[in-house]
Design an enzyme around this catalytic site. Structure first.
Site, PDB file in Angstrom:
ATOM      1  N   PHE A 149       4.430   5.687  -1.305  1.00  0.00           N
ATOM      2  CA  PHE A 149       4.333   7.150  -1.422  1.00  0.00           C
ATOM      3  C   PHE A 149       5.142   7.895  -0.361  1.00  0.00           C
ATOM      4  O   PHE A 149       5.433   9.076  -0.518  1.00  0.00           O
ATOM      5  CB  PHE A 149       2.860   7.596  -1.342  1.00  0.00           C
ATOM      6  CG  PHE A 149       2.352   7.659   0.078  1.00  0.00           C
ATOM      7  CD1 PHE A 149       2.579   8.792   0.858  1.00  0.00           C
ATOM      8  CD2 PHE A 149       1.685   6.582   0.653  1.00  0.00           C
ATOM      9  CE1 PHE A 149       2.146   8.845   2.183  1.00  0.00           C
ATOM     10  CE2 PHE A 149       1.250   6.626   1.969  1.00  0.00           C
ATOM     11  CZ  PHE A 149       1.481   7.762   2.733  1.00  0.00           C
ATOM     12  N   LYS A 173       9.090   1.109 -10.604  1.00  0.00           N
ATOM     13  CA  LYS A 173       7.674   1.517 -10.638  1.00  0.00           C
ATOM     14  C   LYS A 173       7.439   2.364  -9.400  1.00  0.00           C
ATOM     15  O   LYS A 173       7.216   1.851  -8.310  1.00  0.00           O
ATOM     16  CB  LYS A 173       6.795   0.252 -10.618  1.00  0.00           C
ATOM     17  CG  LYS A 173       5.425   0.361 -11.248  1.00  0.00           C
ATOM     18  CD  LYS A 173       4.510   1.401 -10.646  1.00  0.00           C
ATOM     19  CE  LYS A 173       3.928   0.995  -9.303  1.00  0.00           C
ATOM     20  NZ  LYS A 173       3.212   2.128  -8.663  1.00  0.00           N
ATOM     21  N   GLU A 176       2.374   5.967  -7.588  1.00  0.00           N
ATOM     22  CA  GLU A 176       1.587   6.809  -8.511  1.00  0.00           C
ATOM     23  C   GLU A 176       1.080   8.075  -7.798  1.00  0.00           C
ATOM     24  O   GLU A 176       0.595   8.996  -8.442  1.00  0.00           O
ATOM     25  CB  GLU A 176       0.414   6.011  -9.103  1.00  0.00           C
ATOM     26  CG  GLU A 176      -0.685   5.606  -8.134  1.00  0.00           C
ATOM     27  CD  GLU A 176      -0.336   4.360  -7.298  1.00  0.00           C
ATOM     28  OE1 GLU A 176       0.855   4.093  -7.051  1.00  0.00           O
ATOM     29  OE2 GLU A 176      -1.293   3.673  -6.887  1.00  0.00           O
ATOM     30  N   CYS A 281       7.192   4.359   7.992  1.00  0.00           N
ATOM     31  CA  CYS A 281       7.073   2.956   8.414  1.00  0.00           C
ATOM     32  C   CYS A 281       7.782   2.750   9.740  1.00  0.00           C
ATOM     33  O   CYS A 281       7.573   1.750  10.406  1.00  0.00           O
ATOM     34  CB  CYS A 281       7.649   2.027   7.367  1.00  0.00           C
ATOM     35  SG  CYS A 281       9.425   2.177   7.256  1.00  0.00           S
TER      36      CYS A 281
HETATM   37  P1  NAD Z   1       0.929   0.535  -0.933  1.00  0.00           P
HETATM   38  O1  NAD Z   1       1.164  -0.881  -0.570  1.00  0.00           O
HETATM   39  O2  NAD Z   1      -0.456   1.014  -1.111  1.00  0.00           O
HETATM   40  O3  NAD Z   1       1.686   0.869  -2.312  1.00  0.00           O
HETATM   41  C1  NAD Z   1       3.010   0.441  -2.544  1.00  0.00           C
HETATM   42  C2  NAD Z   1       3.184   0.180  -4.041  1.00  0.00           C
HETATM   43  O4  NAD Z   1       2.312  -0.885  -4.440  1.00  0.00           O
HETATM   44  C3  NAD Z   1       2.839   1.387  -4.905  1.00  0.00           C
HETATM   45  O5  NAD Z   1       3.817   1.510  -5.910  1.00  0.00           O
HETATM   46  C4  NAD Z   1       1.470   1.035  -5.474  1.00  0.00           C
HETATM   47  O6  NAD Z   1       1.277   1.536  -6.760  1.00  0.00           O
HETATM   48  C5  NAD Z   1       1.469  -0.486  -5.517  1.00  0.00           C
HETATM   49  N1  NAD Z   1       0.120  -1.033  -5.297  1.00  0.00           N
HETATM   50  C6  NAD Z   1      -0.901  -0.485  -4.596  1.00  0.00           C
HETATM   51  N2  NAD Z   1      -1.972  -1.308  -4.597  1.00  0.00           N
HETATM   52  C7  NAD Z   1      -1.618  -2.405  -5.296  1.00  0.00           C
HETATM   53  C8  NAD Z   1      -2.289  -3.625  -5.615  1.00  0.00           C
HETATM   54  N3  NAD Z   1      -3.539  -3.857  -5.232  1.00  0.00           N
HETATM   55  N4  NAD Z   1      -1.621  -4.558  -6.335  1.00  0.00           N
HETATM   56  C9  NAD Z   1      -0.343  -4.347  -6.730  1.00  0.00           C
HETATM   57  N5  NAD Z   1       0.325  -3.193  -6.453  1.00  0.00           N
HETATM   58  C10 NAD Z   1      -0.288  -2.242  -5.741  1.00  0.00           C
HETATM   59  O7  NAD Z   1       1.720   1.418   0.159  1.00  0.00           O
HETATM   60  P2  NAD Z   1       1.706   2.995   0.353  1.00  0.00           P
HETATM   61  O8  NAD Z   1       0.384   3.412   0.906  1.00  0.00           O
HETATM   62  O9  NAD Z   1       2.227   3.680  -0.845  1.00  0.00           O
HETATM   63  O10 NAD Z   1       2.823   3.143   1.494  1.00  0.00           O
HETATM   64  C11 NAD Z   1       2.557   3.037   2.874  1.00  0.00           C
HETATM   65  C12 NAD Z   1       2.863   1.667   3.403  1.00  0.00           C
HETATM   66  O11 NAD Z   1       4.220   1.333   3.134  1.00  0.00           O
HETATM   67  C13 NAD Z   1       2.722   1.549   4.911  1.00  0.00           C
HETATM   68  O12 NAD Z   1       2.121   0.327   5.223  1.00  0.00           O
HETATM   69  C14 NAD Z   1       4.155   1.584   5.419  1.00  0.00           C
HETATM   70  O13 NAD Z   1       4.364   0.978   6.674  1.00  0.00           O
HETATM   71  C15 NAD Z   1       4.842   0.848   4.333  1.00  0.00           C
HETATM   72  N6  NAD Z   1       6.263   1.165   4.309  1.00  0.00           N
HETATM   73  C16 NAD Z   1       7.139   0.216   4.759  1.00  0.00           C
HETATM   74  C17 NAD Z   1       8.487   0.486   4.792  1.00  0.00           C
HETATM   75  C18 NAD Z   1       9.467  -0.530   5.301  1.00  0.00           C
HETATM   76  O14 NAD Z   1      10.649  -0.365   5.047  1.00  0.00           O
HETATM   77  N7  NAD Z   1       9.037  -1.573   6.000  1.00  0.00           N
HETATM   78  C19 NAD Z   1       8.955   1.735   4.351  1.00  0.00           C
HETATM   79  C20 NAD Z   1       8.018   2.671   3.878  1.00  0.00           C
HETATM   80  C21 NAD Z   1       6.678   2.371   3.855  1.00  0.00           C
END
Ligand code: NAD
Length: 497
Positions: A149, A173, A176, A281
Site C-alpha cells: 500500500f 495485483k 487492495e 520501507c
Molecule cells: P503486506 O505484506 O500486508 O501486503 C503486500 C501485498 O500482499 C498486498 O498486495 C496484499 O494484498 C498481499 N497480502 C496481504 N496479506 C496476504 C496474505 N496473507 N497472503 C498473501 N498475500 C497477502 O504489506 P503492506 O502492509 O501493504 O506494505 C507494508 C510493508 O511492505 C512493510 O513491511 C514495508 O517495509 C514493506 N515494503 C518493503 C519495501 C522494500 O522494497 N523492501 C518497499 C515497500 C514496502
C-alpha cells in the site's frame, strides 16, 4: 459508488465477485470506491490473456517496445498532478510526497525506454575454427507483480515497465488498500499503446496472491510488502518452479557521528523518520547517537514538535495520516508497549488533534530514547512516525549494533569524515547505504539491493539486475561451412575442432 475494475486483455471489466472491500480516505474516512476480490476464473482469464499476448509481444522489435515507454513517460509527466491527488486521497501521504511517489516510478519508465542499450547479449568470435558463440537474453513469458500500500505508484512502476519492455507479459495485483492511482497508471499505459493482454490487473488479497503463486503458466513473481507475506510468497512461488524476488520489511538505522553537520543531520533524520508518517520501507526508524551527538536530543525533540500533522491535502503539512484504522491501532499499540517495556518517551504523538480532520488516522512524531534490543519497538517494524534513539561510544560499536539486527534494507551515516564513511560503507551488512543521504533509494540505472531478512531472491526489482530477472539467457554456438571446407572426419571428442 465507483467499483474499481479489473483490466484483462486490454479491457476494463467489472468483476463477478460478491466479495468487495472499501477504499477509504485515511484523513476523512470517506469511502472513495469499492475494490473487488477477483475470482479464480478471473485470475485464469488474466493469465491466459497474458499467455496469448506473449506469442506476438516477445517478437515485437525492441524499438517498438521502447517507443511505447517513451510515450508512457510523457503521459505520466502530463498527468502527475492528478495522479498525486488520487494517491493522496486514498493513501494519505502529502501531495508533494505523492508527486515524489509518482516521479520515482516515472524514472523507471524513462529507464525502460532505453531498453535498446540494456537487453544486450554477448558475442565471441572464433571460439574454435569458424565457430562463434553468442548469448541472447530472451523474455520468460507471463510474469506477475504483487504490490504494497505504501507506494501505490512507484512500486507498480518498478515492476511492469521493466518486465514488459524486456518482452514479457504481466499480471499485476495491486494493494487492495489503495488501487485507484495504480489503475490510473494502467489506463495511461493502455493509452501509450501497450497491446491487449500484455498488461493485466486483478485485485484481491490472500486467495488471489496464492492463485498467482500456484499458477503453472506464470514464470516469475516480483513481490514488495511485509516480511511475513513475502516469505510465504517466495516459498510458494519457488515450490511451483517460479523465479521470485521479494523485497520485504525493514528496521533502518542511522548512525549520527559527533562531527556531522548538525543542522543538516537533524533535518534529514526527521524527514526520514516522520515523512510519509513513517510508512516507507526505507524510513529511518532508529538513530544511534555516537558520543557527544547525544547532546543534540533536546533540539531533535523541539524540531520534531514544529512538524505539522494534517491531511495530505493541507498546503503546509509535513506528516499525513496512517493508511487505515488498523494501522493507527497497531502504531499506538507499539507506543503503549514501548513505555511499558521501559523506553523513555520523549515525544508522544498519540493524542494529536487535527482541526477539520477529527476522524483521520493521525499519529504525530513520536520519539523514544534508551531503546534496547528485546523491546517490541526495536524488534518489530512499527511502520509509523516513531523514532527510536540508541547510544554507542564509537563507530565500531554502532556498526556492530546494526549488523546484529536481522534486517538489511537501508541505513545511513551522518558524518563529515571520509574515513568514517568509508569504514561504514565497507563493514555494514545492509543493502542500501546512505552517506549523509537519509533515504538512499537507488536511481533506476542501479538496482534496489536489500539484504538479509529484508529480501529473498538474488536479483533486485530494477537496474541491471532486473534485466537478468526477467530474461533467460540462451547461449548459441554456431558454425557455417564454406563450400570448400575439407572434412576432417568424425569428431568423437568433446573438443570443438
Ligand atoms: P503486506 O505484506 O500486508 O501486503 C503486500 C501485498 O500482499 C498486498 O498486495 C496484499 O494484498 C498481499 N497480502 C496481504 N496479506 C496476504 C496474505 N496473507 N497472503 C498473501 N498475500 C497477502 O504489506 P503492506 O502492509 O501493504 O506494505 C507494508 C510493508 O511492505 C512493510 O513491511 C514495508 O517495509 C514493506 N515494503 C518493503 C519495501 C522494500 O522494497 N523492501 C518497499 C515497500 C514496502
Amino acid at each position: 459508488m465507483q467499483v474499481v475494475p479489473l483490466f484483462i486483455n486490454g479491457k476494463f471489466v467489472q468483476s463477478k465477485t460478491q466479495n468487495f472491500r472499501d477504499v477509504v480516505n485515511p484523513a476523512t474516512q470517506e469511502v472513495l470506491a469499492k475494490v473487488p476480490f477477483a475470482t479464480k476464473d478471473e485470475v485464469d482469464a488474466a493469465v491466459s490473456a497474458a499467455s496469448e499476448a506473449f506469442k506476438t509481444w516477445k517478437k515485437t522489435p525492441i524499438g517498438a517496445r521502447a517507443r511505447i515507454f517513451l510515450k508512457y513517460q510523457q503521459l505520466i509527466r502530463e498527468n502527475i498532478k492528478d495522479l498525486a491527488k488520487t494517491l493522496t486521497a486514498e493513501q494519505g501521504k502529502t501531495l508533494a510526497d505523492a508527486e515524489g511517489d509518482v516521479f520515482r516510478g516515472l524514472e523507471v519508465v524513462e529507464h525502460a525506454s532505453s531498453i535498446g542499450n540494456l537487453q544486450l547479449g554477448d558475442f565471441a568470435n572464433n571460439v574454435a575454427n569458424a565457430v562463434d558463440t553468442y548469448s541472447i537474453l530472451q523474455p520468460l513469458g507471463v510474469c506477475a507483480g504483487i504490490t504494497p500500500f505504501n507506494f501505490p505508484a512507484m512500486i507498480p512502476l518498478w515492476m511492469f515497465p521493466m518486465a514488459i519492455v524486456t518482452g514479457n507479459t504481466f499480471v499485476l495485483k495491486p494493494s487492495e488498500q489503495d488501487p485507484m492511482v495504480t489503475m490510473r497508471l494502467v489506463e495511461l499505459a493502455h493509452e501509450a499503446g501497450i497491446p491487449p493482454g500484455v498488461l493485466n490487473v486483478v485485485h484481491g488479497g490472500e486467495e488471489v496472491v496464492n492463485a498467482i503463486c500456484d499458477h503453472p503458466v506464470i514464470k516469475a513473481i516480483s513481490f514488495v510488502g511485509s516480511t511475513r507475506v513475502g516469505t510465504h510468497v517466495y516459498n510458494r512461488a519457488l515450490a511451483s518452479g517460479k523465479r521470485a524476488q521479494c523485497m520485504m520489511g525493514a528496521k533502518n538505522h542511522a548512525i549520527v557521528m559527533p562531527d556531522a553537520n548538525k543542522e543538516q543531520t537533524l533535518n534529514n533524520l526527521l524527514g526520514a523518520a516522520f515523512g510519509a508518517a513513517g510508512q516507507r520501507c526505507m524510513a529511518l526508524s532508529v538513530a544511534i547517537l555516537v558520543g557527544n551527538s547525544k547532546d543534540w536530543i533536546p533540539e531533535l525533540v523541539s524540531k520534531s514538535k514544529t512538524l505539522k500533522v494534517s491531511s495530505g491535502t493541507d498546503a503546509n503539512v509535513d506528516v499525513g495520516p496512517l493508511v487505515s484504522k488498523d494501522a493507527l491501532k497497531r502504531v499506538t499499540g507499539f507506543i503503549d508497549k514501548g513505555t511499558n517495556e521501559g523506553a523513555d518517551l520523549l515525544l508522544d504523538g498519540r493524542d494529536v488533534k487535527v482541526v477539520g480532520f477529527e476522524n483521520g488516522n493521525f499519529v504525530g512524531p513520536t520519539i523514544f530514547s534508551n531503546v534496547k534490543p528485546g523491546m517490541s519497538i526495536y524488534d518489530q517494524e512499527i511502520f509509523g512516525p516513531v523514532l527510536c534513539l540508541m547510544f554507542a561510544d564509537n563507530l565500531d560499536q554502532a556498526i556492530e549494533m546494526i549488523n546484529a539486527n536481522p534486517n538489511g534494507n537501508g541505513t545511513a551515516i551522518f558524518t563529515q569524515s571520509g574515513a568514517a564513511a568509508r569504514k561504514f560503507q565497507e563493514d555494514i551488512d545492509v543493502g542500501q547505504v546512505g552517506i549523509n543521504v537519509p533515504i538512499p533509494v537507488p536511481v533506476p540505472m542501479f538496482s534496489f539491493t536489500g539484504s538479509r531478512a529484508s529480501k529473498l531472491g538474488d536479483l533486485g526489482p530494477y537496474g541491471k539486475q532486473v534485466i537478468a530477472f526477467y530474461t533467460q539467457t540462451k547461449t548459441v554456438t554456431a558454425r557455417f561451412f564454406d563450400d570448400n571446407t575439407v572434412s576432417t572426419g568424425v569428431n568423437t571428442t568433446i573438443s570443438l575442432k
